[in-house]
Design a protein around this motif. Structure first.
Motif, PDB file in Angstrom:
ATOM      1  N   ARG A  67     -16.957  -7.429   5.236  1.00 43.88           N
ATOM      2  CA  ARG A  67     -15.959  -8.263   4.569  1.00 43.88           C
ATOM      3  C   ARG A  67     -14.956  -7.308   3.936  1.00 43.88           C
ATOM      4  NH1 ARG A  67     -17.134 -13.494   3.422  1.00 43.88           N
ATOM      5  NH2 ARG A  67     -16.176 -13.421   1.357  1.00 43.88           N
ATOM      6  N   LEU A  68     -13.791  -7.212   4.564  1.00 45.68           N
ATOM      7  CA  LEU A  68     -12.792  -6.236   4.137  1.00 45.68           C
ATOM      8  C   LEU A  68     -11.766  -6.856   3.205  1.00 45.68           C
ATOM      9  CD1 LEU A  68     -11.990  -4.328   7.451  1.00 45.68           C
ATOM     10  CD2 LEU A  68     -13.467  -3.586   5.591  1.00 45.68           C
ATOM     11  N   SER A  69     -11.404  -6.084   2.201  1.00 43.41           N
ATOM     12  CA  SER A  69     -10.263  -6.409   1.349  1.00 43.41           C
ATOM     13  C   SER A  69      -9.258  -5.288   1.557  1.00 43.41           C
ATOM     14  CB  SER A  69     -10.698  -6.482  -0.119  1.00 43.41           C
ATOM     15  OG  SER A  69      -9.586  -6.719  -0.951  1.00 43.41           O
ATOM     16  N   LEU A  70      -8.154  -5.596   2.238  1.00 47.63           N
ATOM     17  CA  LEU A  70      -7.196  -4.584   2.673  1.00 47.63           C
ATOM     18  C   LEU A  70      -6.023  -4.483   1.703  1.00 47.63           C
ATOM     19  CD1 LEU A  70      -6.622  -2.661   5.061  1.00 47.63           C
ATOM     20  CD2 LEU A  70      -5.271  -4.509   6.075  1.00 47.63           C
ATOM     21  N   ARG A  71      -5.673  -3.251   1.359  1.00 49.22           N
ATOM     22  CA  ARG A  71      -4.508  -3.017   0.498  1.00 49.22           C
ATOM     23  C   ARG A  71      -3.651  -1.924   1.108  1.00 49.22           C
ATOM     24  NH1 ARG A  71      -3.310   0.237  -3.892  1.00 49.22           N
ATOM     25  NH2 ARG A  71      -5.431   0.833  -4.435  1.00 49.22           N
ATOM     26  N   THR A  72      -2.346  -2.124   1.124  1.00 47.28           N
ATOM     27  CA  THR A  72      -1.424  -1.110   1.615  1.00 47.28           C
ATOM     28  C   THR A  72      -0.701  -0.468   0.437  1.00 47.28           C
ATOM     29  OG1 THR A  72       0.412  -2.672   1.885  1.00 47.28           O
ATOM     30  CG2 THR A  72      -1.068  -2.388   3.760  1.00 47.28           C
ATOM     31  N   ASP A  73      -0.415   0.829   0.597  1.00 46.34           N
ATOM     32  CA  ASP A  73       0.298   1.549  -0.464  1.00 46.34           C
ATOM     33  C   ASP A  73       0.736   2.889   0.090  1.00 46.34           C
ATOM     34  OD1 ASP A  73       1.328   2.248  -2.960  1.00 46.34           O
ATOM     35  OD2 ASP A  73      -0.403   1.436  -4.039  1.00 46.34           O
ATOM     36  N   LEU A  74       1.421   3.656  -0.732  1.00 43.84           N
ATOM     37  CA  LEU A  74       1.797   5.010  -0.370  1.00 43.84           C
ATOM     38  C   LEU A  74       0.554   5.897  -0.330  1.00 43.84           C
ATOM     39  CD1 LEU A  74       4.950   5.257  -2.607  1.00 43.84           C
ATOM     40  CD2 LEU A  74       4.937   5.172  -0.102  1.00 43.84           C
ATOM     41  N   SER A  75       0.590   6.896   0.526  1.00 42.48           N
ATOM     42  CA  SER A  75      -0.591   7.739   0.730  1.00 42.48           C
ATOM     43  C   SER A  75      -1.075   8.406  -0.552  1.00 42.48           C
ATOM     44  CB  SER A  75      -0.290   8.804   1.789  1.00 42.48           C
ATOM     45  OG  SER A  75      -0.218   8.226   3.070  1.00 42.48           O
ATOM     46  N   ALA A  76      -0.157   8.885  -1.378  1.00 39.72           N
ATOM     47  CA  ALA A  76      -0.564   9.567  -2.609  1.00 39.72           C
ATOM     48  C   ALA A  76      -1.354   8.639  -3.523  1.00 39.72           C
ATOM     49  CB  ALA A  76       0.671  10.101  -3.337  1.00 39.72           C
ATOM     50  N   ARG A  77      -0.939   7.380  -3.608  1.00 43.39           N
ATOM     51  CA  ARG A  77      -1.667   6.422  -4.448  1.00 43.39           C
ATOM     52  C   ARG A  77      -3.013   6.067  -3.842  1.00 43.39           C
ATOM     53  NH1 ARG A  77       3.518   2.505  -5.256  1.00 43.39           N
ATOM     54  NH2 ARG A  77       4.735   3.857  -6.634  1.00 43.39           N
ATOM     55  N   LEU A  78      -3.061   5.941  -2.523  1.00 40.05           N
ATOM     56  CA  LEU A  78      -4.337   5.628  -1.863  1.00 40.05           C
ATOM     57  C   LEU A  78      -5.358   6.742  -2.099  1.00 40.05           C
ATOM     58  CD1 LEU A  78      -2.987   4.274   1.538  1.00 40.05           C
ATOM     59  CD2 LEU A  78      -3.936   2.922  -0.342  1.00 40.05           C
ATOM     60  N   ALA A  79      -4.912   7.996  -1.962  1.00 37.05           N
ATOM     61  CA  ALA A  79      -5.815   9.129  -2.190  1.00 37.05           C
ATOM     62  C   ALA A  79      -6.306   9.140  -3.634  1.00 37.05           C
ATOM     63  CB  ALA A  79      -5.099  10.436  -1.852  1.00 37.05           C
ATOM     64  N   GLU A  80      -5.422   8.851  -4.573  1.00 34.32           N
ATOM     65  CA  GLU A  80      -5.815   8.814  -5.982  1.00 34.32           C
ATOM     66  C   GLU A  80      -6.797   7.674  -6.250  1.00 34.32           C
ATOM     67  OE1 GLU A  80      -3.819   8.060 -10.417  1.00 34.32           O
ATOM     68  OE2 GLU A  80      -2.538   8.361  -8.668  1.00 34.32           O
ATOM     69  N   ASP A  81      -6.539   6.500  -5.672  1.00 31.38           N
ATOM     70  CA  ASP A  81      -7.373   5.329  -5.954  1.00 31.38           C
ATOM     71  C   ASP A  81      -8.772   5.471  -5.374  1.00 31.38           C
ATOM     72  OD1 ASP A  81      -5.387   4.186  -7.383  1.00 31.38           O
ATOM     73  OD2 ASP A  81      -4.782   2.718  -5.872  1.00 31.38           O
ATOM     74  N   VAL A  82      -8.900   6.071  -4.199  1.00 25.82           N
ATOM     75  CA  VAL A  82     -10.247   6.255  -3.654  1.00 25.82           C
ATOM     76  C   VAL A  82     -10.987   7.324  -4.462  1.00 25.82           C
ATOM     77  CG1 VAL A  82      -9.791   8.041  -1.896  1.00 25.82           C
ATOM     78  CG2 VAL A  82     -11.555   6.322  -1.500  1.00 25.82           C
ATOM     79  N   GLY A  83     -10.254   8.309  -4.959  1.00 24.42           N
ATOM     80  CA  GLY A  83     -10.877   9.329  -5.803  1.00 24.42           C
ATOM     81  C   GLY A  83     -11.366   8.780  -7.125  1.00 24.42           C
TER      82      GLY A  83
END
Length: 288
Positions: free
Chosen positions: A124-140
């Motif tokens: 069950r996926l919850s997909l979010r799009t964003d700029l790469s820098a924010r994605l890297a920060e959010d997963v961290g």
């Protein structure tokens, strides 16, 4: 004191019984032959019975008590695997939070999502799009379970899964007024690896630039390039799919380094399931 059976030892025993060979069983379970020989010796000492029939060191089968024990061993190993799989699977109400750059939805990422649904029907996926820098920060920071993002090639955390060769595209026939020597750029907002690579290359060669158009989507960026608002640094493979024309040599734009595609996976209860989904994404990227 209760007697406890070791799951890895039971796996070794089952492999020996199925392959009738210590050496081949060692290859299957990823241990040395001497290591699994020691495992079986300890196991037989623990249960108080010989389990394997041997002739001149070769395994020819199991003893009568060994056959009874192997049946129990198979049940224990299977139950262990079911228990681990059940705990790693997200609850019905729990979603895997996946982040990707917005421009990937306008590529062929839909086929990757279809592959995830086909191979992980419980996902069950919850997909979010964003700029790469924010994605890297959010997963961290654990705000995403899994993120697929772009970055300059590096040794930072996150698995590199592919590289995209970069080139310049477009022209400046309709660029906004500015200094004649300033390169008019069409780019995504700050935090995009494509933009950062364009600026890095211009700085390195001492070229000035202006942001002629800052686009919020791939379709908007492509429209701006086709309208002649300026030059865009984009992956060559992506631009070819979109029928963009390379920038003319007379623009004298600097060479671009490749951009790395990376996967980041957050630690937590969804980590194993996120790794499975990440593996599918990495596989699809390598086939693209």
């Amino acid at each position: 004191m209760p007697t406890t059976l070791d799951i890895d030892t039971l796996r070794s025993l089952i492999a020996i019984v199925e392959l009738k060979s210590f050496s081949r069983a060692a290859e299957r379970v990823g241990r040395s032959q001497s290591a699994i020989s020691l495992q079986i010796a300890r196991l037989e000492g623990l249960v108080g019975h010989p389990l394997l029939e041997r002739v001149r060191g070769r395994v020819i089968g199991v003893t009568e008590r060994g056959a009874e024990f192997v049946a129990h061993a198979r049940e224990i190993v299977a139950l262990n695997e079911r228990a681990v799989a059940a705990m790693r699977r997200p609850a019905a109400s729990e979603r895997i939070r996946l982040g990707i750059p917005a421009d990937f939805l306008e590529r062929d990422f839909s086929s990757t999502l279809a592959e995830i649904r086909a191979r992980c029907p419980d996902a069950r996926l919850s997909l979010r799009t964003d700029l790469s820098a924010r994605l890297a920060e959010d997963v961290g920071q654990g705000r995403l379970d899994l993120a697929f993002f772009k970055r300059a090639p590096s040794n930072e955390g996150g698995a590199a899964i592919a590289f995209e060769s970069m080139s310049w595209f477009g022209d400046a026939t309709s660029a906004p007024a500015g200094r004649d020597d300033a390169v008019p750029l069409v780019a995504f907002a700050e935090g995009c690896a494509y933009r950062e690579e364009a600026l890095r290359s211009l700085r390195l060669t001492g070229r000035d630039w202006i942001i002629a158009c800052e686009a919020r989507s791939l379709s908007a960026l492509l429209a701006a390039v086709r309208a002649g608002l300026g030059y865009a640094a984009l992956p060559a493979r992506l631009a070819a799919r979109k029928s963009l024309k390379h920038a003319h040599r007379r623009a004298e734009l600097p060479d671009l380094n490749p951009v790395e595609l990376a996967l980041g996976i957050a630690e937590g209860r969804n980590m194993a399931f996120a790794r499975t989904i990440g593996g599918i994404i990495a596989e699809r990227c390598s086939l693209a």
